[in-house]
Design a protein around this motif. Structure first.
Motif, PDB file in Angstrom:
ATOM      1  N   LEU A  34       0.828  -1.213   0.000  1.00 23.24           N
ATOM      2  CA  LEU A  34       0.000   0.000   0.000  1.00 23.24           C
ATOM      3  C   LEU A  34       0.859   1.259   0.000  1.00 23.24           C
ATOM      4  O   LEU A  34       0.532   2.241  -0.678  1.00 23.24           O
ATOM      5  CB  LEU A  34      -0.952   0.000   1.201  1.00 23.24           C
ATOM      6  N   GLU A  35       1.956   1.240   0.749  1.00 27.55           N
ATOM      7  CA  GLU A  35       2.848   2.402   0.762  1.00 27.55           C
ATOM      8  C   GLU A  35       3.496   2.608  -0.604  1.00 27.55           C
ATOM      9  O   GLU A  35       3.632   3.740  -1.065  1.00 27.55           O
ATOM     10  CB  GLU A  35       3.919   2.240   1.841  1.00 27.55           C
ATOM     11  N   VAL A  36       3.878   1.528  -1.254  1.00 24.72           N
ATOM     12  CA  VAL A  36       4.476   1.625  -2.589  1.00 24.72           C
ATOM     13  C   VAL A  36       3.457   2.185  -3.575  1.00 24.72           C
ATOM     14  O   VAL A  36       3.738   3.132  -4.318  1.00 24.72           O
ATOM     15  CB  VAL A  36       4.996   0.250  -3.074  1.00 24.72           C
ATOM     16  N   SER A  37       2.260   1.624  -3.576  1.00 26.89           N
ATOM     17  CA  SER A  37       1.259   2.031  -4.563  1.00 26.89           C
ATOM     18  C   SER A  37       0.704   3.428  -4.300  1.00 26.89           C
ATOM     19  O   SER A  37       0.254   4.099  -5.230  1.00 26.89           O
ATOM     20  CB  SER A  37       0.122   1.009  -4.637  1.00 26.89           C
ATOM     21  N   ASN A  38       0.720   3.885  -3.062  1.00 25.67           N
ATOM     22  CA  ASN A  38       0.177   5.205  -2.729  1.00 25.67           C
ATOM     23  C   ASN A  38       1.236   6.290  -2.582  1.00 25.67           C
ATOM     24  O   ASN A  38       0.906   7.436  -2.265  1.00 25.67           O
ATOM     25  CB  ASN A  38      -0.639   5.128  -1.438  1.00 25.67           C
ATOM     26  N   TRP A  39       2.505   5.955  -2.795  1.00 26.98           N
ATOM     27  CA  TRP A  39       3.604   6.893  -2.536  1.00 26.98           C
ATOM     28  C   TRP A  39       3.388   8.245  -3.204  1.00 26.98           C
ATOM     29  O   TRP A  39       3.561   9.291  -2.584  1.00 26.98           O
ATOM     30  CB  TRP A  39       4.937   6.284  -2.959  1.00 26.98           C
ATOM     31  N   VAL A  40       3.029   8.256  -4.478  1.00 24.21           N
ATOM     32  CA  VAL A  40       2.894   9.526  -5.201  1.00 24.21           C
ATOM     33  C   VAL A  40       1.753  10.386  -4.663  1.00 24.21           C
ATOM     34  O   VAL A  40       1.771  11.608  -4.827  1.00 24.21           O
ATOM     35  CB  VAL A  40       2.737   9.321  -6.726  1.00 24.21           C
ATOM     36  N   ALA A  41       0.775   9.788  -4.011  1.00 20.45           N
ATOM     37  CA  ALA A  41      -0.356  10.536  -3.470  1.00 20.45           C
ATOM     38  C   ALA A  41      -0.134  10.977  -2.021  1.00 20.45           C
ATOM     39  O   ALA A  41      -0.886  11.804  -1.505  1.00 20.45           O
ATOM     40  CB  ALA A  41      -1.623   9.700  -3.561  1.00 20.45           C
ATOM     41  N   MET A  42       0.896  10.444  -1.374  1.00 21.05           N
ATOM     42  CA  MET A  42       1.167  10.795   0.030  1.00 21.05           C
ATOM     43  C   MET A  42       1.751  12.204   0.124  1.00 21.05           C
ATOM     44  O   MET A  42       2.481  12.644  -0.761  1.00 21.05           O
ATOM     45  CB  MET A  42       2.176   9.825   0.647  1.00 21.05           C
ATOM     46  N   ASP A  43       1.443  12.881   1.243  1.00 19.31           N
ATOM     47  CA  ASP A  43       2.077  14.173   1.474  1.00 19.31           C
ATOM     48  C   ASP A  43       3.428  13.946   2.168  1.00 19.31           C
ATOM     49  O   ASP A  43       3.768  12.815   2.533  1.00 19.31           O
ATOM     50  CB  ASP A  43       1.165  15.109   2.270  1.00 19.31           C
ATOM     51  N   ALA A  44       4.191  15.007   2.335  1.00 18.81           N
ATOM     52  CA  ALA A  44       5.543  14.900   2.886  1.00 18.81           C
ATOM     53  C   ALA A  44       5.552  14.306   4.300  1.00 18.81           C
ATOM     54  O   ALA A  44       6.443  13.532   4.646  1.00 18.81           O
ATOM     55  CB  ALA A  44       6.230  16.265   2.885  1.00 18.81           C
TER      56      ALA A  44
END
Length: 67
Positions: A34-44
């Motif tokens: 989930l972290e890999v797939s959502n990385w681009v959508a995560m904030d800093a």
């Protein structure tokens, strides 16, 4: 370890050795699927928390002396 890029965005922990197809956690970077797939959508802040966790665990290949 500097996790920030020149524009103050958070760098990806990816080292190009992925194992997220059959593993719950990537052996290369230590992130969950989930972290890999959502990385681009995560904030800093979210990305920094991931970095803190994977660094504390220190089990991924990116933290080993030899890959």
């Amino acid at each position: 370890m500097n996790i920030y890029l020149k524009d103050d965005t958070v760098d990806s922990p990816c080292i190009g050795i992925c194992s997220t197809l059959f593993d719950d956690v990537c052996r290369g970077c230590g992130r969950t699927i989930l972290e890999v797939s959502n990385w681009v959508a995560m904030d800093a802040t979210e990305k920094k928390k991931v970095w803190e966790r994977i660094t504390a665990e220190g089990t991924a290949m990116r933290f080993k002396d030899s890959i």
